[in-house]
Design an enzyme around this catalytic site. Structure first.
Site, PDB file in Angstrom:
ATOM      1  N   THR A 231      -8.084   6.947  -3.148  1.00  7.75           N
ATOM      2  CA  THR A 231      -9.455   6.563  -3.458  1.00  7.75           C
ATOM      3  C   THR A 231     -10.427   8.067  -3.200  1.00  7.75           C
ATOM      4  O   THR A 231     -11.224   7.798  -3.676  1.00  7.75           O
ATOM      5  CB  THR A 231      -9.958   5.484  -2.416  1.00  7.75           C
ATOM      6  OG1 THR A 231      -9.726   6.060  -0.978  1.00  7.75           O
ATOM      7  CG2 THR A 231      -9.072   4.229  -2.636  1.00  7.75           C
TER       8      THR A 231
ATOM      9  N   LYS B  51     -13.802   9.267  -5.234  1.00  2.00           N
ATOM     10  CA  LYS B  51     -14.876   9.568  -4.656  1.00  2.00           C
ATOM     11  C   LYS B  51     -15.287  11.220  -5.078  1.00  2.00           C
ATOM     12  O   LYS B  51     -16.592  11.365  -5.650  1.00  2.00           O
ATOM     13  CB  LYS B  51     -14.780   9.753  -3.375  1.00  2.00           C
ATOM     14  CG  LYS B  51     -14.687   8.436  -2.489  1.00  2.00           C
ATOM     15  CD  LYS B  51     -14.198   8.708  -0.995  1.00  2.00           C
ATOM     16  CE  LYS B  51     -13.268   7.446  -0.331  1.00  2.00           C
ATOM     17  NZ  LYS B  51     -12.906   7.822   0.816  1.00  2.00           N
TER      18      LYS B  51
ATOM     19  N   HIS C 234       0.792  -1.153   0.068  1.00  4.40           N
ATOM     20  CA  HIS C 234      -0.034  -0.134   0.103  1.00  4.40           C
ATOM     21  C   HIS C 234       0.747   1.216  -0.019  1.00  4.40           C
ATOM     22  O   HIS C 234       0.368   2.347   0.015  1.00  4.40           O
ATOM     23  CB  HIS C 234      -0.944   0.052   1.295  1.00  4.40           C
ATOM     24  CG  HIS C 234      -2.130  -1.212   0.983  1.00  4.40           C
ATOM     25  ND1 HIS C 234      -2.060  -2.223   1.488  1.00  4.40           N
ATOM     26  CD2 HIS C 234      -3.143  -1.035   0.753  1.00  4.40           C
ATOM     27  CE1 HIS C 234      -3.282  -2.740   1.343  1.00  4.40           C
ATOM     28  NE2 HIS C 234      -3.858  -1.980   0.624  1.00  4.40           N
TER      29      HIS C 234
ATOM     30  N   LYS D 192      -8.002  14.612   3.326  1.00  6.12           N
ATOM     31  CA  LYS D 192      -7.162  13.229   3.332  1.00  6.12           C
ATOM     32  C   LYS D 192      -6.177  13.351   4.534  1.00  6.12           C
ATOM     33  O   LYS D 192      -6.154  14.530   5.145  1.00  6.12           O
ATOM     34  CB  LYS D 192      -6.421  13.190   2.093  1.00  6.12           C
ATOM     35  CG  LYS D 192      -5.623  14.484   1.723  1.00  6.12           C
ATOM     36  CD  LYS D 192      -4.700  14.081   0.310  1.00  6.12           C
ATOM     37  CE  LYS D 192      -5.786  14.289  -0.745  1.00  6.12           C
ATOM     38  NZ  LYS D 192      -5.725  13.102  -1.483  1.00  6.12           N
ATOM     39  N   ARG D 193      -5.590  12.259   4.876  1.00  2.23           N
ATOM     40  CA  ARG D 193      -4.627  12.445   6.068  1.00  2.23           C
ATOM     41  C   ARG D 193      -3.674  13.223   5.826  1.00  2.23           C
ATOM     42  O   ARG D 193      -3.140  13.744   4.539  1.00  2.23           O
ATOM     43  CB  ARG D 193      -4.082  10.949   6.274  1.00  2.23           C
ATOM     44  CG  ARG D 193      -5.069   9.830   6.822  1.00  2.23           C
ATOM     45  CD  ARG D 193      -5.849  10.266   7.979  1.00  2.23           C
ATOM     46  NE  ARG D 193      -4.752  10.248   9.090  1.00  2.23           N
ATOM     47  CZ  ARG D 193      -4.462   9.279  10.190  1.00  2.23           C
ATOM     48  NH1 ARG D 193      -5.081   8.349  10.062  1.00  2.23           N
ATOM     49  NH2 ARG D 193      -3.728   9.539  10.982  1.00  2.23           N
TER      50      ARG D 193
ATOM     51  N   LYS E 137       1.471  14.312   0.716  1.00  5.55           N
ATOM     52  CA  LYS E 137       0.229  14.664  -0.056  1.00  5.55           C
ATOM     53  C   LYS E 137       0.326  16.079  -0.273  1.00  5.55           C
ATOM     54  O   LYS E 137      -0.515  16.767  -1.035  1.00  5.55           O
ATOM     55  CB  LYS E 137      -0.895  14.345   1.117  1.00  5.55           C
ATOM     56  CG  LYS E 137      -1.137  12.610   1.053  1.00  5.55           C
ATOM     57  CD  LYS E 137      -2.192  12.446   2.074  1.00  5.55           C
ATOM     58  CE  LYS E 137      -2.544  10.831   2.085  1.00  5.55           C
ATOM     59  NZ  LYS E 137      -3.241  10.355   1.192  1.00  5.55           N
TER      60      LYS E 137
HETATM   61  C1  LIG Z   1     -11.667   7.799   1.153  1.00  2.00           C
HETATM   62  C2  LIG Z   1     -10.880   8.495   2.404  1.00  2.00           C
HETATM   63  C3  LIG Z   1      -9.597   8.601   2.607  1.00  2.00           C
HETATM   64  C4  LIG Z   1      -8.675   8.362   1.386  1.00  2.00           C
HETATM   65  O1  LIG Z   1      -8.509   9.512   1.081  1.00  2.00           O
HETATM   66  P1  LIG Z   1      -7.053   9.747   0.060  1.00  2.00           P
HETATM   67  O2  LIG Z   1      -7.420  11.171  -0.567  1.00  2.00           O
HETATM   68  O3  LIG Z   1      -7.202   8.678  -1.007  1.00  2.00           O
HETATM   69  O4  LIG Z   1      -5.946  10.004   0.763  1.00  2.00           O
HETATM   70  C5  LIG Z   1      -9.169   9.179   4.057  1.00  2.00           C
HETATM   71  N1  LIG Z   1     -10.165   9.420   4.760  1.00  2.00           N
HETATM   72  C6  LIG Z   1     -11.149   9.434   4.628  1.00  2.00           C
HETATM   73  C7  LIG Z   1     -12.178   9.406   5.965  1.00  2.00           C
HETATM   74  C8  LIG Z   1     -11.932   8.851   3.367  1.00  2.00           C
HETATM   75  O5  LIG Z   1     -13.291   8.606   3.254  1.00  2.00           O
END
Ligand SMILES: *Cc1c(COP(=O)(O)O)cnc(C)c1O
Length: 499
Positions: free
Chosen positions: A327, A331, A28, A219-220, A225
């Protein structure tokens, strides 16, 4: 191996065969600090028998390596499960590869990087084990449930089959020329933005302009990032407004949200900086409602479900080669946001699906990042040559955003200038220019909405149904069963009751 050999009494060879057939490894991340290497001293204390078994596995493994590459001591050392330099450690990723019948990355580019870079020697030896499984998201949660307005609009045109066959969304493509449907897409987005604006006003007391562009990065929080790059864009927009107070600017509400790991000091500093910048920007009467910055607290799935349907712009700006897949990017795409992003992770496959004209791509490619590493990265060159970048860094450094604690962000500036592993300054100019293009397009709502529709219509590949079928067929050797299974609350038919 411990259970099969010690408890079930299998021979080593038979137990190993069962293990390898039973295990598959999904990687990952390629960031070295996230790949686990367990100190042997720790294993000796808490899992001594497992450590013995790992040594035995390594012995068999290195015999095979030596047989295949006689005398190649560098390769043998590199492929060992036991790292001997410095504190003795077990490389858990190496153990996973050796003990699995399949190894995969989670987006095409990530799976390639694994083969030609971090696990190259293992790919040379076991090429048939390496696969790709591009990540996906569930359309039930990430459209049907979280965005009923858009889901209904889609169902009105193409029925409801997309809920379980997301590829069906391609049927929306011809509707780019249906001005009525384009209008429907715009209205759905506007409704979602109004609802979020109301919530934000209640929770944060910030009045947001619902006709401004909702520019969102959730995102985190992590250096790779590059939330700091987004923050540098915010400061640049602020400085432009201050330099030309009567100028016209495309209004933006920029939202950043996410949690930092408890022990990750730099990530927490990044959060503090964004909040400090927000305080200055949001309270400057010259700026008015042309720019607002909101830090979204406690970002989690339930908040994501509220925010993503209201996004105009999705920020996916990691340094190329660092984001395994992402991911969040999928979305946003499914909910009709346009993406500004690098050629990293699944962004690349998203671009392939929707076409280069429907996504805002900027910055270095993986190859260009690698070339920059070879050449040597000097942040000061960019600082000296880009006046807007210099102004922004000088402001952070001098305490412009933290007047009560002028040294608060010196550590962040020091990282950016001298220790930046993620090359923010190298992508700054390209990012800012790309953001200017985003603003230009936002002034043409119909063109924007057509691209948003093409994003939605091209997102079928990113259903987790597709991902899971691929794992089933290509890793586990199972076919889908279309027999109806009981829901979790329904009684399950047991072997007894079926007799
Ligand atoms: C989808 C999701 C992530 C992953 O986000 P990335 O932009 O791909 O890092 C992280 N936290 C939450 C709450 C999510 O729904």
């Amino acid at each position: 191996m411990r259970i099969l050999v010690d408890i079930e009494g299998l021979t080593w060879a038979r137990a190993w065969e069962v293990c390898v057939k039973t295990c598959a490894y999904t990687n990952h991340t390629v960031l070295p600090e996230a790949l686990e290497r367990w100190p042997v001293s720790m294993l000796e204390h808490i899992l001594p028998r497992h450590l013995q078994i790992i040594y035995e596995i390594n012995h068999h493994h290195l015999q095979e390596v030596a047989k295949r590459y006689p005398g190649d001591m560098d390769r043998i050392r590199n492929m060992s499960l036991v790292e001997e330099h410095g504190e003795k450690r077990i490389n858990m990723a190496h153990l996973c590869i050796v003990g699995s019948h399949a190894v995969n990355g989670v987006a095409a580019i990530h799976s390639e990087i694994i083969k030609r870079d971090i696990f190259k020697n293992f790919y040379d030896m076991f090429p048939e084990r390496f696969q790709n499984k591009t990540n996906g998201i569930t359309p039930r949660r990430w459209l049907l449930l979280c965005n009923p307005t858009l889901a209904d609009a889609v169902a009105e045109k193409i029925g409801e089959d997309w809920v379980v066959h997301l590829d069906q969304l391609t049927k929306l493509k011809p509707l780019v020329n249906d001005s009525g449907f384009i209008r429907t897409i715009q209205v759905a987005k506007q409704e979602n933005k109004m609802r979020l604006a109301k919530q934000l006003e209640q929770e944060y007391g910030v009045k947001v302009n619902p006709s401004s562009m909702f520019d969102i990065q959730v995102k985190r929080i992590h250096e790779y990032k590059r939330q700091l790059l987004n923050c540098m864009h915010i400061i640049t927009l602020y400085n432009r407004i201050k330099a030309n107070p009567s100028g016209t600017f495309v209004p933006r509400t920029i939202m950043i949200g996410g949690k930092a790991a408890p022990g990750y000091h730099t990530a927490k500093q990044i959060i503090r900086l964004i909040c400090a910048v927000a305080r200055v920007v949001n309270n400057d009467p010259i700026v008015g409602d042309r720019l607002k910055v909101i830090y979204l607290e406690n970002y989690r799935v339930t908040l994501a479900e509220q925010i993503i349907p209201a996004a105009d712009l999705s920020e996916q700006i990691s340094t190329a080669g660092t984001e395994a897949s992402g991911t969040g990017n999928m979305k946003f795409m499914l909910n009709g946001a346009l993406t500004i992003g690098t050629l990293d992770g699944a962004n690349i496959e998203m671009m392939e699906e929707m076409g280069r004209d429907n996504i805002f791509i900027f910055g270095m490619t993986v190859e260009e990042v690698e070339e920059l590493k070879r050449r040597g990265y000097n942040a000061r060159d960019y600082y000296n040559n880009l006046p807007e970048l210099r102004q922004c860094i000088d402001q952070i450094d001098s305490g412009f955003f933290s007047p009560n604690n002028p040294d608060q962000f010196k550590d962040l500036v020091n990282i950016l200038m001298y220790h930046d592993r993620f090359f923010l300054f190298a992508d700054y100019e390209s990012y800012i220019k790309c953001q200017d293009e985003v603003a230009k397009l936002y002034q043409k709502p119909n063109e924007w909405a057509k691209k948003a529709l093409l994003n939605i219509a091209s997102s079928g590949k990113f259903s987790s149904d597709r991902t899971i079928s691929e794992y089933g067929r290509e890793i586990w050797g199972v076919e889908p069963s279309w027999e109806k299974l009981p829901a979790p609350h329904e009684p399950r038919e047991t072997e007894e009751s079926s007799k």
